[in-house]
Design an enzyme around this catalytic site. Structure first.
Site, mmCIF file in Angstrom:
data_model
loop_
_atom_site.group_PDB
_atom_site.id
_atom_site.type_symbol
_atom_site.label_atom_id
_atom_site.label_comp_id
_atom_site.label_asym_id
_atom_site.label_seq_id
_atom_site.Cartn_x
_atom_site.Cartn_y
_atom_site.Cartn_z
ATOM 1 N N GLY A 1 0.944 -1.114 0.027
ATOM 2 C CA GLY A 1 -0.074 -0.400 -0.054
ATOM 3 C C GLY A 1 1.059 0.829 -0.287
ATOM 4 C CG ASP A 2 0.846 3.663 2.535
ATOM 5 O OD1 ASP A 2 -0.072 4.221 2.754
ATOM 6 O OD2 ASP A 2 1.656 3.099 3.409
ATOM 7 C CD GLU A 3 1.011 -0.253 -3.357
ATOM 8 O OE1 GLU A 3 0.062 0.633 -3.324
ATOM 9 O OE2 GLU A 3 1.187 -0.758 -2.624
ATOM 10 N N GLY A 4 1.266 4.855 -3.926
ATOM 11 C CA GLY A 4 1.281 6.173 -4.524
ATOM 12 C C GLY A 4 0.079 6.207 -5.889
ATOM 13 C CB ALA B 1 -5.865 2.721 3.060
ATOM 14 C CG HIS C 1 -5.842 6.388 -2.327
ATOM 15 N ND1 HIS C 1 -6.713 6.288 -3.768
ATOM 16 C CD2 HIS C 1 -5.325 5.948 -1.834
ATOM 17 C CE1 HIS C 1 -6.645 4.581 -3.349
ATOM 18 N NE2 HIS C 1 -5.458 4.341 -2.677
ATOM 19 C CB THR D 1 -6.737 -4.828 4.265
ATOM 20 O OG1 THR D 1 -8.063 -3.917 5.055
ATOM 21 C CG2 THR D 1 -7.480 -5.214 2.678
ATOM 22 N N GLY E 1 -0.601 9.175 10.412
ATOM 23 C CA GLY E 1 0.450 10.009 10.727
ATOM 24 C C GLY E 1 1.869 9.471 11.074
ATOM 25 N N PRO F 1 5.503 6.659 11.882
ATOM 26 C CG PRO F 1 7.027 6.602 12.745
ATOM 27 C CD PRO F 1 5.297 7.261 13.055
ATOM 28 C CE LYS G 1 6.213 9.471 -2.476
ATOM 29 N NZ LYS G 1 6.254 9.923 -0.461
HETATM 30 P P1 GDP Z 1 -1.285 5.973 -2.084
HETATM 31 O O1 GDP Z 1 -2.339 5.095 -1.175
HETATM 32 O O2 GDP Z 1 -0.704 4.602 -2.594
HETATM 33 O O3 GDP Z 1 -2.124 6.197 -2.743
HETATM 34 O O4 GDP Z 1 -0.073 6.352 -1.509
HETATM 35 P P2 GDP Z 1 -0.564 7.421 -0.788
HETATM 36 O O5 GDP Z 1 -1.482 8.454 -0.736
HETATM 37 O O6 GDP Z 1 -0.123 7.492 0.638
HETATM 38 O O7 GDP Z 1 1.402 7.982 -0.900
HETATM 39 C C1 GDP Z 1 1.630 8.618 -1.717
HETATM 40 C C2 GDP Z 1 2.318 9.480 -1.366
HETATM 41 O O8 GDP Z 1 3.216 10.477 -2.767
HETATM 42 C C3 GDP Z 1 1.562 10.793 -1.992
HETATM 43 O O9 GDP Z 1 1.982 12.034 -0.445
HETATM 44 C C4 GDP Z 1 2.102 11.855 -3.050
HETATM 45 O O10 GDP Z 1 1.581 12.788 -2.770
HETATM 46 C C5 GDP Z 1 3.571 11.151 -3.083
HETATM 47 N N1 GDP Z 1 4.154 10.871 -4.383
HETATM 48 C C6 GDP Z 1 3.026 10.101 -5.416
HETATM 49 N N2 GDP Z 1 3.981 10.562 -6.471
HETATM 50 C C7 GDP Z 1 5.138 10.825 -5.923
HETATM 51 C C8 GDP Z 1 6.725 10.988 -6.390
HETATM 52 O O11 GDP Z 1 6.884 10.557 -7.989
HETATM 53 N N3 GDP Z 1 6.876 11.438 -6.025
HETATM 54 C C9 GDP Z 1 7.091 11.953 -4.722
HETATM 55 N N4 GDP Z 1 8.073 12.900 -4.436
HETATM 56 N N5 GDP Z 1 5.763 12.342 -4.139
HETATM 57 C C10 GDP Z 1 4.790 11.285 -4.605
#
Ligand code: GDP
Length: 424
Positions: A12-15, A39, A41, A240, A303, A305, A332
């Site tokens: 998760g949290d992959e973006g 979760a 986004h 989950t 929040g 870590p 990222k």
């Molecule tokens: P999700 O649940 O898969 O959508 O992921 P999250 O929202 O928890 O985590 C993604 C985080 O990384 C968010 O704060 C995005 O704004 C940020 N993010 C996504 N893609 C990139 C990237 O390519 N570079 C950077 N620096 N941040 C990114």
């Protein structure tokens, strides 16, 4: 006809949020098909920064219809609060652009309460729940002891149903956990209050989607979490309680007659994991702190870590296969720019043998990472918009990952903003 799922490949949290936000331009309908408010986004666009938990990420695009499918854990209270937040930031939400399935079950306040009580009972053996009530909710759903959103339209029958559920649930609350009983007044107040608020958005979304599909509308399925958190295929029990795999999208969305044609798997250029459970590639100490800071890896919902590590080829390849990913978005990549050498977890060592296979959950805690290093690029890549703009070492990293996970990396994300993307 076009159907596509955007799914997480790892923990998760992959973006995924930023990818859905980017790609919604090409779709007419965006559907959330599983999970609930557990979760988050994160989406950054011209309207600001948003942490979405339940709302589909297509809500920012005018003309896109967003659906919460029957597979989601419909937490009306959290959804309503999220809707108000988004509306206050200038995003219009109406029954025209947001539709909630009448067959979605309501996550009730006691689900959150039971989640907290059970984690407390588990003490030092906690599953690492976000305490949003997801596990108790899905258990109740499979026991057929939840309320469907559509029942709000039948108030007298609903009242009887709630009374039966209350009697049953109070047995667990009081006798198993020694917690106070919930009263009918409390329950009705909550259901009437939040139920009335979300009622205008509730409809037969299955019929809506089937119709849209017949009309060749382009439909995007949006998943939460990732393969390794899937209830059936993830790292049980640190998963989950629903199925983030793309194969579940037709069921959880209500479009059971559809096939998911494209599956975009989102992979982060390094690994993160929130909560408990085996995380083979985990880094510790200063190395981990630097990566966590560089990527700002703190949970969108809690929040907390996040645990961090290098990209894990073994877990990622498994995730790609389980998802049936047809292409990958690598996010990222910019975060790794500070490193002289880029660590990669290339294989696992398990019971004295090297392996490329992702182990069964019982064996996974015994796996050790094999780490190799690739050249770093040591330059800011966040303004790169074309493949040719990327330094050779960054290209080599992407190509290496692509070759090892066995799936084409079509998108390389170099920043959180909508346009910080390289499309190959
Ligand atoms: P999700 O649940 O898969 O959508 O992921 P999250 O929202 O928890 O985590 C993604 C985080 O990384 C968010 O704060 C995005 O704004 C940020 N993010 C996504 N893609 C990139 C990237 O390519 N570079 C950077 N620096 N941040 C990114």
């Amino acid at each position: 006809m076009s159907t596509c799922a955007i799914v997480g490949i790892n923990w998760g949290d992959e973006g995924k949020g930023r990818m859905v936000d980017l790609l919604t331009e090409q779709y007419d309908v965006v559907v959330r098909y599983q999970g609930g408010g557990n979760a988050g986004h994160t989406v950054i666009n011209d309207k600001g920064k948003f942490a979405l938990h339940l709302l589909p990420s297509g809500i920012f695009r005018p003309g896109v219809v967003n659906v919460l499918g029957n597979g989601v854990a419909l937490d009306a209270e959290n959804l309503w609060n999220e809707m108000q937040q988004v509306i206050s930031q200038g995003v219009p939400l109406t029954p025209d652009n947001l539709k909630i399935s009448s067959r979605a079950s309501l996550l009730l306040p006691w689900h959150r309460q039971l989640d907290g009580l059970e984690e407390a009972r588990l003490a030092d053996k906690q599953y690492g729940s976000t305490k949003q009530g997801i596990a108790p909710f899905y258990s109740d759903k499979y026991q057929k002891k939840t309320v469907l959103a559509g029942e709000l339209f039948y108030p007298e029958k609903l009242k009887e149903h709630l009374a039966d559920l209350l009697e049953w649930k109070n047995l667990t609350l009081t006798r198993v956990y020694g917690a106070p009983a919930v009263t009918m007044e409390e329950l009705l107040e909550w259901v009437n209050d939040y139920g009335e608020k979300i009622k205008p958005y509730i409809c037969d979304t299955g019929a809506y989607l089937r119709d849209a599909y017949k009309q060749d509308k382009r439909i995007l399925f949006e998943a939460q979490l990732g393969s390794l958190r899937d209830l059936d295929f993830g790292i049980v029990p640190y998963t989950t309680s629903s199925n983030p795999v793309a194969a579940y999208a037709p069921v959880g969305s209500g479009l059971t007659n559809a096939r998911v044609e494209d599956v975009i798997g989102v992979v982060k250029a390094y690994s993160t994991c929130v909560g408990e459970g085996p995380f083979t590639c985990e880094m510790f100490g200063e190395e981990a702190d630097k990566l966590r800071e560089a990527g700002f890896e703190y949970g969108a919902k809690t929040g907390r870590p996040r645990r961090v590590g290098p990209i894990d080829i073994v877990a990622t390849r498994y995730g790609v296969e389980v998802q049936g990913a047809t292409e990958i978005a690598l996010t990222k990549l910019d975060v790794l720019s500070y490193l002289d050498k880029i660590p990669v977890c290339t294989r696992y060592k398990l019971y004295g043998e090297l392996t490329d296979e992702f182990p069964f959950p019982s064996a996974l805690p015994d796996a050790e990472p094999v780490t190799e290093y690739l050249e770093g690029w040591k330059t800011d890549i966040s303004s790169c918009r074309k493949w040719e703009d990327l330094p050779k070492a960054a290209q080599d990293y992407v190509l290496y990952v692509e070759e090892r996970i066995g799936c084409f990396i079509k998108y390389v994300s170099v920043g959180p903003e909508r346009d910080s993307i390289i499309i190959r």
